[in-house]
Design a protein around this motif. Structure first.
Motif, mmCIF file in Angstrom:
data_model
loop_
_atom_site.group_PDB
_atom_site.id
_atom_site.type_symbol
_atom_site.label_atom_id
_atom_site.label_comp_id
_atom_site.label_asym_id
_atom_site.label_seq_id
_atom_site.Cartn_x
_atom_site.Cartn_y
_atom_site.Cartn_z
ATOM 1 N N PHE A 254 2.513 -0.717 14.385
ATOM 2 C CA PHE A 254 1.322 -1.482 14.742
ATOM 3 C C PHE A 254 1.303 -1.833 16.227
ATOM 4 C CE2 PHE A 254 -2.115 -4.341 14.498
ATOM 5 C CZ PHE A 254 -1.761 -5.521 15.137
ATOM 6 N N GLN B 239 -7.870 -0.775 1.562
ATOM 7 C CA GLN B 239 -7.143 0.272 2.259
ATOM 8 C C GLN B 239 -7.678 0.506 3.660
ATOM 9 O OE1 GLN B 239 -9.258 0.779 -0.260
ATOM 10 N NE2 GLN B 239 -10.135 2.839 -0.262
ATOM 11 N N LEU B 240 -6.825 1.128 4.491
ATOM 12 C CA LEU B 240 -7.207 1.572 5.813
ATOM 13 C C LEU B 240 -7.616 3.031 5.749
ATOM 14 C CD1 LEU B 240 -4.391 0.039 8.055
ATOM 15 C CD2 LEU B 240 -6.732 -0.785 7.757
ATOM 16 N N PRO C 298 -2.575 9.066 7.810
ATOM 17 C CA PRO C 298 -2.265 8.693 6.421
ATOM 18 C C PRO C 298 -3.539 8.544 5.593
ATOM 19 C CG PRO C 298 -1.044 7.323 7.986
ATOM 20 C CD PRO C 298 -2.045 8.088 8.780
ATOM 21 N N SER D 92 -6.284 -6.234 3.574
ATOM 22 C CA SER D 92 -6.270 -5.145 4.541
ATOM 23 C C SER D 92 -6.692 -5.600 5.919
ATOM 24 C CB SER D 92 -7.171 -4.012 4.078
ATOM 25 O OG SER D 92 -8.520 -4.435 4.070
ATOM 26 N N TYR E 298 0.497 5.382 0.994
ATOM 27 C CA TYR E 298 -0.320 6.388 1.663
ATOM 28 C C TYR E 298 0.402 7.733 1.586
ATOM 29 C CZ TYR E 298 -2.993 2.601 3.921
ATOM 30 O OH TYR E 298 -3.779 1.504 4.176
ATOM 31 N N PRO F 276 3.946 4.750 11.121
ATOM 32 C CA PRO F 276 3.107 4.161 12.172
ATOM 33 C C PRO F 276 3.588 2.765 12.547
ATOM 34 C CG PRO F 276 1.759 5.172 10.451
ATOM 35 C CD PRO F 276 3.162 5.151 9.940
ATOM 36 N N TYR G 213 -2.348 2.189 16.038
ATOM 37 C CA TYR G 213 -0.956 2.377 15.718
ATOM 38 C C TYR G 213 -0.388 3.486 16.598
ATOM 39 C CZ TYR G 213 -1.289 -0.275 11.324
ATOM 40 O OH TYR G 213 -1.450 -1.263 10.377
ATOM 41 N N THR H 293 -4.921 -5.180 16.917
ATOM 42 C CA THR H 293 -6.094 -5.341 16.084
ATOM 43 C C THR H 293 -7.227 -5.856 16.955
ATOM 44 O OG1 THR H 293 -4.676 -6.042 14.252
ATOM 45 C CG2 THR H 293 -7.046 -6.348 13.987
ATOM 46 N N TYR I 203 -11.342 -7.183 16.631
ATOM 47 C CA TYR I 203 -12.246 -7.639 15.582
ATOM 48 C C TYR I 203 -13.713 -7.629 15.979
ATOM 49 C CZ TYR I 203 -8.327 -9.156 12.722
ATOM 50 O OH TYR I 203 -7.194 -9.182 11.951
ATOM 51 N N LEU J 168 -2.820 6.555 16.472
ATOM 52 C CA LEU J 168 -3.741 6.538 15.341
ATOM 53 C C LEU J 168 -4.616 5.297 15.398
ATOM 54 C CD1 LEU J 168 -1.053 7.353 12.631
ATOM 55 C CD2 LEU J 168 -2.917 8.883 13.243
ATOM 56 N N PHE K 208 -5.004 6.902 1.944
ATOM 57 C CA PHE K 208 -4.731 5.846 0.967
ATOM 58 C C PHE K 208 -4.503 6.413 -0.425
ATOM 59 C CE2 PHE K 208 -5.026 1.836 -1.138
ATOM 60 C CZ PHE K 208 -5.838 2.017 -2.249
ATOM 61 N N ARG L 92 -14.686 -4.853 9.905
ATOM 62 C CA ARG L 92 -13.842 -6.035 9.748
ATOM 63 C C ARG L 92 -12.517 -5.843 10.466
ATOM 64 N NH1 ARG L 92 -12.307 -5.898 4.995
ATOM 65 N NH2 ARG L 92 -13.311 -3.962 4.379
ATOM 66 N N PHE M 88 0.847 -1.195 0.000
ATOM 67 C CA PHE M 88 0.000 0.000 0.000
ATOM 68 C C PHE M 88 0.882 1.245 0.000
ATOM 69 C CE2 PHE M 88 -3.871 -2.294 1.297
ATOM 70 C CZ PHE M 88 -3.322 -3.422 1.877
ATOM 71 N N PRO N 65 -10.442 -0.943 8.132
ATOM 72 C CA PRO N 65 -10.408 -1.304 6.709
ATOM 73 C C PRO N 65 -11.674 -0.831 6.021
ATOM 74 C CG PRO N 65 -10.073 -3.231 8.124
ATOM 75 C CD PRO N 65 -10.560 -2.125 8.984
ATOM 76 N N GLN O 132 2.692 6.434 16.382
ATOM 77 C CA GLN O 132 3.605 7.074 15.445
ATOM 78 C C GLN O 132 4.469 8.090 16.191
ATOM 79 O OE1 GLN O 132 1.883 9.186 12.036
ATOM 80 N NE2 GLN O 132 3.692 8.714 10.819
ATOM 81 N N PHE P 53 -7.803 6.128 8.230
ATOM 82 C CA PHE P 53 -7.243 6.534 9.507
ATOM 83 C C PHE P 53 -7.987 7.736 10.076
ATOM 84 C CE2 PHE P 53 -3.238 4.282 10.234
ATOM 85 C CZ PHE P 53 -3.018 3.677 9.008
ATOM 86 N N GLY P 54 -7.993 7.807 11.416
ATOM 87 C CA GLY P 54 -8.349 9.055 12.069
ATOM 88 C C GLY P 54 -7.165 10.008 12.020
ATOM 89 N N PHE Q 241 -7.735 -1.098 13.944
ATOM 90 C CA PHE Q 241 -6.302 -1.158 14.208
ATOM 91 C C PHE Q 241 -5.869 0.071 15.002
ATOM 92 C CE2 PHE Q 241 -5.203 -4.620 11.317
ATOM 93 C CZ PHE Q 241 -6.289 -4.639 10.470
#
Lengths: 114, 109
Positions: free
Chosen positions: B46, B96-97, A43, A99, A35, B44, B36, B49, B51, B87, A45, B31, A33, B91, B38, B99-100, B34
């Motif tokens: 990880f 793609q993710l 970030p 993802s 970003y 970032p 992160y 996760t 679910y 962060l 996409f 789904r 990916f 998904p 930074q 992000f906030g 996540f």
């Protein structure tokens, strides 16, 4: 190291020049990916590869942006005729597949357009 | 439209002062979520996760929880080295993710 590697770390270019940013993902990671991160923001996409196939490029801001991953490993993000609004940090991430798996990020390339 | 909103934007804590960061999301068919960390000049890193609603995960002084509408990152007795931007991301679609904008945490000694 075993992490995502990006080069160069910093790039300064004059407006109108072309630039190429490189990403070396974690070995064995299928998904890659790109970003873009503006200062103080999360970030955003740009594009996604599964192996060598570019499956989603919906986030590329214009046709000046082009990405490739010809052998399913290293990827290059190219920006043609750069403009000042292209200044940002460009992050590359890879994941084992898709993802839903954690994406692991490189430290990015900070691009400054003068 | 799928959205991720983090609050507060910035948080200053004294060392040892516990607090929580919030991540609210509007995504159809979550789904995973996540978290992160930074650091300045870095990508970032990880952390977790999650679910499903009710799930919790812990790592050192951090604990992440998830409900149907939001996630919290609880920081217990933080240290200055916990200072970073945190962060959250979800998904979107198949790839793609999203992000906030992150919470910038500063822990003062």
């Amino acid at each position: 190291g075993a992490g995502v590697s990006q080069s160069p770390r910093y790039k300064v270019a004059k407006r109108g020049q072309d630039v190429a940013l490189r990403c070396d993902p974690i070995s064995g990671h299928v998904s890659l990916f790109w970003y873009q991160q503006a200062l103080g923001q999360g970030p955003e996409f740009l594009t996604y590869f599964q192996n060598e196939a570019q499956l989603d490029k919906s986030g590329l801001p214009s046709d000046r942006f082009f990405a490739e991953r010809p052998e399913g490993s290293v990827s290059t993000l190219k920006i043609q005729r750069t403009q000042q609004e292209d200044s940002a940090v460009y992050l590359c991430a890879s994941s084992y597949q898709g993802s839903n798996q954690p994406q692991h990020f490189g430290d990015g390339t900070r691009l400054s357009i003068l | 439209e799928d959205q991720v909103t983090q609050s507060p934007e910035a948080l200053r804590l004294q060392e040892g002062e516990s607090s929580s960061l919030n991540c609210s999301y509007t995504v159809s068919g979550l789904r995973g979520l996540f978290w992160y960390r930074q650091d300045p000049g870095k990508g970032p890193e990880f952390l977790f996760t999650l679910y499903s609603a009710g799930e919790e995960k812990e790592k050192e002084r951090l604990k992440a929880t998830l409900t149907k509408k939001e996630s919290f990152l609880h920081i217990t007795a933080p240290k200055p080295e916990d200072s970073a931007t945190y962060l959250c991301a979800v998904p979107v679609g198949a790839r793609q993710l999203t992000f906030g904008s992150g919470t910038q945490l500063t822990v003062l000694p």
